[in-house]
Design an enzyme around this catalytic site. Sequence first.
Site, PDB file in Angstrom:
ATOM      1  N   GLU A  22      19.878  33.718  38.666  1.00 18.57           N
ATOM      2  CA  GLU A  22      21.193  33.105  38.489  1.00 18.57           C
ATOM      3  C   GLU A  22      22.027  33.256  39.754  1.00 18.57           C
ATOM      4  OE1 GLU A  22      20.495  32.736  34.143  1.00 18.57           O
ATOM      5  OE2 GLU A  22      20.150  34.438  35.475  1.00 18.57           O
ATOM      6  N   THR A  23      22.865  32.246  39.967  1.00 19.49           N
ATOM      7  CA  THR A  23      23.961  32.332  40.915  1.00 19.49           C
ATOM      8  C   THR A  23      25.251  32.313  40.112  1.00 19.49           C
ATOM      9  OG1 THR A  23      22.755  31.236  42.711  1.00 19.49           O
ATOM     10  CG2 THR A  23      25.164  31.201  42.823  1.00 19.49           C
TER      11      THR A  23
END
Length: 282
Positions: free
Chosen positions: A46-47
């Site tokens: 994830e970002t």
Amino acid sequence: MRLRLIQIDAFADRLFEGNPAAVMPLPRWLPDPVLQAIAAENNLSETAFHVADLPPEAGSPPDGEPGYHLRWFTPVTEVDLCGHATLAAAAQLFDDLHTDAERLHFWTRSGWLPVTRSDDGRLELDFPAGRLRPVPADDPTSAAATAALGVEPEVRLVDTDLVYVLADAAQVRAVVPDFTGLRDLPVRGIVVTAPGDTDGVDFVSRWFGAAAGLFEDPVTGSAHSQLAPYWADRLGRTRLTARQLSARGGTVGCEVVGDRVRLRGAYRRYLDGVVLLAEDRS
């Protein structure tokens, strides 16, 4: 346009453990296709993107404490809840901006999520508890998952993820999934879990998310918000220690409090960098 990128190992007691998340503070929201392209370029589970401006529906941050609008993107999609990237985003804000604060809040697709800093430097997430329900053995999704995982569970449960309870931790370690078979299943991910087999570990798990473009996630905080209530009921206590048995591994402290689950972990900051984008003048 120069944007900061901070990479943090979440649920990690040392560097190169836990789950790496990219954290990107933004002055304002960029178009969604740009956010998704950045997340794909980062190519981490994830970002986390956050801005200081809150949408009208959020109202004011609880208790007048710091509040931010937070969103999470995998390399292929935006998600409704993510544990390790929330911990990483909070770590960046505590380290860089709110050095004296004990708690801050994120407005997200899952509502307000508070994060508290402990005296030992660990961070505690306050997440909604999952509500696992039984799955019949002849359910088509479960049958496909069983074939793809190559293991027959003792218990089948489902909430956001399909959860397979196995006999022991050795079975969890031994699972070798057919990711092609998992890719089209109508659930976010597949969790395999079992009682812990080492001192101080109450339960273990692994998480596979081919449909989300993740394959095996190193440490999945949001999965523990589903697992902790099950293991709390089974083991007869509300405070538990979990270990995710990915190649990197990571430890998650869990506490079930009513309809909430508190997830506690350490972090290590790995990288501070700058992303260069063409300025959007539209």
